[in-house]
Design an enzyme around this catalytic site. Structure first.
Site, PDB file in Angstrom:
ATOM      1  N   ALA A 125       0.831  -1.132   0.030  1.00 23.90           N
ATOM      2  CA  ALA A 125      -0.020   0.110   0.277  1.00 23.90           C
ATOM      3  C   ALA A 125       0.878   1.221   0.050  1.00 23.90           C
ATOM      4  O   ALA A 125       0.677   2.241   0.784  1.00 23.90           O
ATOM      5  CB  ALA A 125      -1.034  -0.140   0.985  1.00 23.90           C
TER       6      ALA A 125
ATOM      7  N   GLY B 279       3.736   3.440  -2.812  1.00 21.16           N
ATOM      8  CA  GLY B 279       3.570   4.344  -4.120  1.00 21.16           C
ATOM      9  C   GLY B 279       2.677   3.884  -5.131  1.00 21.16           C
ATOM     10  O   GLY B 279       1.700   4.471  -5.543  1.00 21.16           O
TER      11      GLY B 279
ATOM     12  N   GLY C 222       0.805   1.259  -4.550  1.00 17.54           N
ATOM     13  CA  GLY C 222      -0.291   0.865  -3.658  1.00 17.54           C
ATOM     14  C   GLY C 222      -1.604   1.740  -3.778  1.00 17.54           C
ATOM     15  O   GLY C 222      -2.716   1.465  -3.834  1.00 17.54           O
TER      16      GLY C 222
ATOM     17  N   ASP D 179      -0.295  -4.881   4.116  1.00 16.89           N
ATOM     18  CA  ASP D 179       1.039  -4.158   4.244  1.00 16.89           C
ATOM     19  C   ASP D 179       1.584  -3.872   5.597  1.00 16.89           C
ATOM     20  O   ASP D 179       0.631  -3.700   6.350  1.00 16.89           O
ATOM     21  CB  ASP D 179       0.987  -2.677   3.527  1.00 16.89           C
ATOM     22  CG  ASP D 179       2.192  -2.037   3.374  1.00 16.89           C
ATOM     23  OD1 ASP D 179       3.279  -1.790   4.017  1.00 16.89           O
ATOM     24  OD2 ASP D 179       2.346  -1.523   2.038  1.00 16.89           O
TER      25      ASP D 179
ATOM     26  N   LYS E   4       0.112   1.817   6.793  1.00 17.11           N
ATOM     27  CA  LYS E   4      -0.356   2.326   5.483  1.00 17.11           C
ATOM     28  C   LYS E   4      -1.766   1.663   5.141  1.00 17.11           C
ATOM     29  O   LYS E   4      -2.492   2.282   4.331  1.00 17.11           O
ATOM     30  CB  LYS E   4       0.801   1.958   4.843  1.00 17.11           C
ATOM     31  CG  LYS E   4       2.049   2.790   4.797  1.00 17.11           C
ATOM     32  CD  LYS E   4       3.080   2.313   3.446  1.00 17.11           C
ATOM     33  CE  LYS E   4       4.171   3.319   3.521  1.00 17.11           C
ATOM     34  NZ  LYS E   4       5.228   2.927   2.634  1.00 17.11           N
TER      35      LYS E   4
ATOM     36  N   ASP F  65       8.502  -4.022  -3.414  1.00 16.37           N
ATOM     37  CA  ASP F  65       9.815  -3.592  -3.994  1.00 16.37           C
ATOM     38  C   ASP F  65      10.767  -4.572  -3.414  1.00 16.37           C
ATOM     39  O   ASP F  65      11.883  -4.273  -3.008  1.00 16.37           O
ATOM     40  CB  ASP F  65       9.933  -2.319  -3.775  1.00 16.37           C
ATOM     41  CG  ASP F  65      10.185  -1.967  -2.116  1.00 16.37           C
ATOM     42  OD1 ASP F  65       9.994  -2.776  -1.388  1.00 16.37           O
ATOM     43  OD2 ASP F  65      10.859  -0.758  -1.976  1.00 16.37           O
TER      44      ASP F  65
ATOM     45  N   CYS G 200      12.432   4.822   2.036  1.00  8.98           N
ATOM     46  CA  CYS G 200      12.189   4.566   3.595  1.00  8.98           C
ATOM     47  C   CYS G 200      13.209   3.511   4.170  1.00  8.98           C
ATOM     48  O   CYS G 200      13.252   3.811   5.432  1.00  8.98           O
ATOM     49  CB  CYS G 200      10.564   3.870   3.458  1.00  8.98           C
ATOM     50  SG  CYS G 200       9.485   4.638   2.619  1.00  8.98           S
TER      51      CYS G 200
END
Length: 630
Positions: free
Chosen positions: A20, A22, A24, A43, A67, A112, A168
């Site tokens: 959830a 970019g 998402g 997430d 998120k 990712d 992040c």
């Protein structure tokens, strides 16, 4: 306008989103506005300040919150009559097993993390549920469809390790030294000596964000009454002490991660007055600013030495001091240059101090200089384009329109006047050990390697199994699980540290091992070949696995090739967990792109803007067990 068939397919579908961030956020919005009425989201991440410039469902007041939960609440305000179920959890949690995946019509990945992608791919294969994979890196992106028996699975094609890193992870939860290097270079060095007006969240961290304003004091501004030594120590305490403490206040982030340790200058340099940190005059013999050296002023000569925490702290403060005393006119306009000795010293020391805080092994200046690289920043528009393509492919899957499936590449530069290049998906790879169950072959010194080496370097790292059972014929020689009795736990612990050929059921040349992950419902056969000697430089693990292929990362850390075949920004040579895949030459171009050279595109199976640093949970899934035989 969608046809009636489209509407019926969408209305009755139950979809699972994994991620959830970019992609998402854009995907959830697009699904809701396209008419999907039953959406589930997984997430495990919490919202960070650095997410807010592109993950549009989040606001400053949401920093530190889940998120998945915040994304659900935000979209329900727009579409209150649909059903959105959120899980603030690790997708590798045992409750997300094959039966859980089987309830959905299609799975949509916005991850990712290569390891998590492989995990989801295997669950989709076991559950016989279509998977739509996606990823973005800057202006590049791709969407691919994976349907068991009809197309290749996510692991059919080799995935070269990428050279980009989630923002992040860099700012909040580093797990590798390269994360610390990128933080020190792209954030700290840039903030200290580059454009002072650039956006940078080193000033304000997580829990500060909600109360921050445009008038927040810039802690990096040197006060009039401050000398350089006082300023240096204040910066040290802020970035390595205070910022870490603020990050620790968000307990949810550290629920499944090891907590970092705040580091303050008074604790590291308690017996060393700042005024005596180094002899600045030793650097006056040179007229070349790039030759000014903190190492020289401190009497440290060997760049291959790994400095301890105290030495890194001394280098950090001395390098900062020299920038202000010797190169003050450059401050505000500097960018990192690997040929700038003082810049490399500052970045190396800062990265090592941060690494010490997160219990990451320290590196020498020589090693750090080779690792240093750039970030490919996230582009919100790319995420939006990819999310739209995911939904288009999802509708095709729901309508069983397999002839229309496309893998679509989003390019940075037009190729034959096209920025979106669709190609037909490949057929399943008959040699894929995941979806075709092809046996693997492992060359290993069975008289020297321990079972631990086999599990950590092959089963975990290369095969991506998290809850393995290892069998020699009908006998189990190793497994993990919470429900094992003490005798089995002791036996497996002993086996773990035993040389392969010395196990009670010896593993030697000619042995066939079966490795199984019950959660993924993946079974793999490995034929063992004994080998005495290995090339220490080319084969450092002293193991060679055949049948499992990973494309190599380009050794030159200063050059890379983007989707148009031109050099891109310099990238770190050490890889993280994201996988990238160049489109296979076997893929057939669709009629739309039949004249386009498919080698112009590169699949970027990772998103630089999302951090899915998933934690592998210990324990064995509560599923049917095979009879244990020692």
């Amino acid at each position: 306008m969608a046809s009636h068939q489209h509407f019926l397919a969408i209305k009755g579908a139950k979809v699972l989103m994994v991620g959830a961030g970019g992609i998402g956020c854009e995907l959830l919005k697009t699904l809701a506005l396209s008419g999907f009425e039953d959406i589930h989201i997984i997430d495990m991440d919490t919202i960070e300040v650095s997410n807010l410039n592109r993950q549009f469902l989040f606001r400053q007041s949401h920093v530190g919150q889940s998120k998945a939960n915040v994304a659900r609440d935000a979209v329900l305000k727009v579409r209150p009559r649909i059903s959105i179920t959120s899980y603030h959890s690790n997708v590798k949690d045992r409750r997300f097993d094959v039966d859980f995946f089987r309830q959905f019509n299609v799975i949509l990945n916005g991850l990712d993390n290569l390891d998590a992608r492989r995990h989801v791919n295997r669950l989709c294969l076991a559950a016989n549920v279509p998977l739509i994979e996606s990823g973005t890196t800057g202006f590049l992106g791709q969407v691919s469809v994976h349907v068991k028996g009809k197309t290749d699975c996510y692991e059919c094609q080799p995935k070269p390790a990428p050279k980009t890193y989630p923002v992040c992870t860099i700012t909040s939860t580093p797990s590798k030294f390269v994360h610390c290097i990128v933080w020190a270079k792209e954030l700290l060095f840039a903030k200290m000596f580059g454009d002072k007006n650039q956006d940078n969240d080193l000033n304000v961290r997580s829990s500060d964000a909600a109360s921050s304003s445009n008038h927040v004091e810039d802690v990096f501004e040197r006060k009039i009454e401050e000398d350089v030594d006082q300023y240096g120590r204040r910066i040290f305490d802020h970035v390595f002490g205070y910022n870490i403490e603020v990050a620790l206040s968000n307990e949810e982030t550290w629920k499944n991660r090891k907590k970092p340790e705040p580091i303050y200058s008074k604790d590291v340099l308690q017996d060393e007055p700042s005024q005596q940190n180094g002899n600045v005059e030793r650097n006056c013999v040179t007229n070349d600013p790039s030759s000014v050296s903190a190492m020289t002023s401190l009497g440290m000569k060997n760049p291959q030495d790994v400095w301890n925490l105290k030495d890194n702290s001394r280098i950090f403060l001395q390098a900062l001091k020299l920038f202000f005393l010797k190169r003050e006119k450059e401050i505000g306009n500097l960018t990192f240059d690997k040929d700038d000795q003082l810049a490399v010293e500052f970045v190396t020391a800062a990265a090592n101090i941060r690494a010490a805080s997160f219990e990451i092994p320290l590196h020498s200046l020589f090693e750090a200089k080779g690792i240093a690289g750039n970030i490919v920043h996230a582009v919100a528009t790319t995420n939006a384009i990819i999310a739209g393509l995911i939904v288009i492919e999802a509708i095709k899957v729901l309508q069983n329109d397999s002839k229309s499936y496309r893998m679509t590449y989003c390019l940075e530069h037009p190729s034959r006047n096209m920025l979106l290049m669709p190609v037909e998906p490949c057929e399943p790879n008959k040699s894929c050990y995941v979806c075709s169950e092809t046996p693997l072959s492992l060359e290993i010194n069975t008289h020297r390697a321990k079972l631990r080496d086999f599990i950590e370097k092959i089963v975990n790292a290369k095969l991506g199994m998290n809850f393995p059972i290892i069998m020699h014929g009908s006998k189990i020689i190793y497994e993990v699980g919470d429900d094992l009795d003490k005798e089995l736990v002791a036996t497996y612990a002993t086996n773990f540290e035993t040389v392969l050929s010395e196990l009670r059921t010896p593993v030697t040349g000619g042995t066939a091992l079966t490795v199984e992950d019950l959660l993924q419902e993946l079974r793999c056969n490995i034929n063992i070949k004994h080998r005495e000697e290995f090339d220490g430089e080319k084969e450092p693990d002293e193991m060679v696995l055949t049948g499992w292929t990973q494309a190599s990362v380009e050794e030159d850390g200063n050059k890379s090739v983007n989707n148009a075949g031109s050099p891109s920004q310099a990238l770190p040579t050490e890889a993280n967990d994201n996988g990238t895949e160049a489109p296979a030459k076997k893929r057939k171009l669709s009629e739309v792109a039949e004249n386009v050279d498919s080698s112009d595109a590169e699949e970027t199976s990772g998103s630089i803007d999302d951090d899915k640093d998933l934690v592998i949970l210990n324990g064995d899934p509560s599923m049917n067990k095979k009879q244990r035989q020692l």
